[in-house]
Design a protein around this motif. Structure first.
Motif, short mmCIF file in Angstrom:
data_model
loop_
_atom_site.label_atom_id
_atom_site.label_comp_id
_atom_site.label_asym_id
_atom_site.label_seq_id
_atom_site.Cartn_x
_atom_site.Cartn_y
_atom_site.Cartn_z
N ASP A 50 0.86 -1.18 0.00
CA ASP A 50 0.00 0.00 0.00
C ASP A 50 0.89 1.23 0.00
OD1 ASP A 50 -2.09 -1.72 0.24
OD2 ASP A 50 -2.98 -0.78 2.01
N VAL A 52 0.85 5.28 0.51
CA VAL A 52 0.11 6.46 0.92
C VAL A 52 0.98 7.67 0.58
CG1 VAL A 52 -0.98 7.69 2.83
CG2 VAL A 52 -0.97 5.18 2.79
N THR A 66 0.74 9.24 9.83
CA THR A 66 -0.15 8.98 8.71
C THR A 66 -0.27 7.47 8.46
OG1 THR A 66 0.41 11.09 7.66
CG2 THR A 66 -0.51 9.37 6.24
N HIS A 70 -3.52 4.89 8.79
CA HIS A 70 -3.89 4.03 7.65
C HIS A 70 -4.03 2.58 8.11
CE1 HIS A 70 -4.05 2.74 3.42
NE2 HIS A 70 -3.26 1.74 3.79
N GLU A 73 -7.17 1.99 10.12
CA GLU A 73 -8.37 1.98 9.30
C GLU A 73 -8.47 0.74 8.42
OE1 GLU A 73 -10.47 4.63 5.72
OE2 GLU A 73 -8.76 5.44 6.84
N LYS A 74 -7.35 0.36 7.80
CA LYS A 74 -7.40 -0.72 6.81
C LYS A 74 -7.08 -2.09 7.39
CE LYS A 74 -6.13 -1.84 2.08
NZ LYS A 74 -5.45 -1.39 0.84
#
Length: 328
Positions: A50, A52, A66, A70, A73-74
């Motif tokens: 991933d 970002v 950050t 992430h 959330e994921k």
């Protein structure tokens, strides 16, 4: 388990690292590297990571936060191991931190370098200075305060996002706050690797090492402020009342009130509900010691000025250590 890699202007070593982590989820945060590095990030994305992207460079601390957000959330409930993008963290060392994280209840697992062999002077200096400063400020010994290889259990992610700092000092503040809150820390020995004399590092040995002294310097400033108030009030009250003991008590009460407010908010950033009661107890003890020492030394030296300076010098270190461990 998620491997989180903040990256600013990385080279192909980032791709090589991600390629060696096929058994982990990988999150890479592009900290505003720009279009010139687009191919590198596309390369890690093709490997399944991933990516970002931040629109501009914020600093390592903000990139990490950050990434933590992430992951929460994921990949909720997943532990996180943070690694650097410049090839100085081997896949096997990342695995070692991950294993230790699964075996312990520690709030933080540090990949600690031993700094043996050929180590760039600025890296050796930076670690020596910050390690000594950290122990002085917190009373906690950590082998490698600058390591970027760190593991966190999922319960820590929200906590990590709440700590202030955007750049290099963020990781130092994590350690300071963890030590202040007496969170359990664990260490795993890892390889000490420096490539091209650590040329890719964005660490500034003098400026960034001095950041670690911030808490101690702020405490000293707070103490000097309290001392100034106490000093002036003592002489004014002694002149008005003619009673050194009464003047010392009143002056100390005034300076202690100011000192508590500054230390609670700016030095230790404490949220402890009973810190006021603990501080009052400490202030009472210090007040008693202050009065006794001041009375004895002024009689011995014949000078209130000398007695006052000597008394404050003796009580400064004791007061800091007690406030750090028991009050805040």
């Amino acid at each position: 388990m998620v491997v989180l890699i903040p990256a600013y202007e990385p080279d192909t070593r980032l791709i090589d690292l991600v390629r060696r982590l096929p058994h982990h989820r990988v999150v890479v945060v592009d900290d505003g590297s720009g279009l010139a590095y687009k191919q590198v990030f596309e390369g890690v994305r093709r490997l399944g990571a991933d990516v970002v992207t931040l629109g501009r460079n914020h600093g390592k601390g903000q990139a990490l936060k950050t990434g933590f957000a992430h992951v929460e959330e994921k990949f909720p409930g997943e532990p996180v191991v943070c690694a650097d993008s410049d090839g100085q963290h081997r896949a096997e060392d990342i695995d070692a931190v991950a294993r230790r994280l699964s075996e312990t209840n520690a709030a933080m697992v540090l990949g600690a370098r031993r700094f043996t062999g050929p180590v760039p002077a600025r890296s050796r200096l930076g670690n020596t200075v910050t390690r000594a400063a950290f122990r002085l400020v917190t009373g906690t010994s950590v082998s490698d305060t600058q390591t970027g290889l760190r593991g966190y259990p999922p319960r820590m992610l929200t906590w990590l996002g709440d700590v202030r700092g955007e750049r290099f000092e963020y990781e130092q503040r994590l350690l300071l706050r963890a030590a202040r809150e007496r969170l359990p820390l664990a260490e795993v020995e890892i390889a000490t690797i420096y490539l091209d004399e650590n040329a890719s590092s964005h660490f500034r040995p003098v400026r960034d090492s001095l950041r670690v002294f911030g808490q101690l310097a702020t405490f000293a400033t707070s103490s000097l402020l309290g001392f100034a108030v106490d000093f002036v009030a003592l002489f004014l009250l002694a002149a008005c009342t003619g009673n050194i003991v009464l003047a010392a008590i009143l002056a100390r009460l005034l300076s202690a009130t100011i000192n508590y407010g500054v230390n609670r908010r700016y030095v230790f950033a404490s949220t402890r509900r009973r810190s006021a009661l603990r501080y009052a107890a400490l202030a009472t003890i210090v007040l008693g010691a202050n009065v006794v020492l001041l009375d004895v030394l002024s009689a011995v030296t014949g000078s209130l000025l000398i007695a006052k300076l000597a008394t404050e010098l003796v009580l400064f270190s004791a007061s800091y250590l007690i406030q750090r461990r028991l009050v805040f």
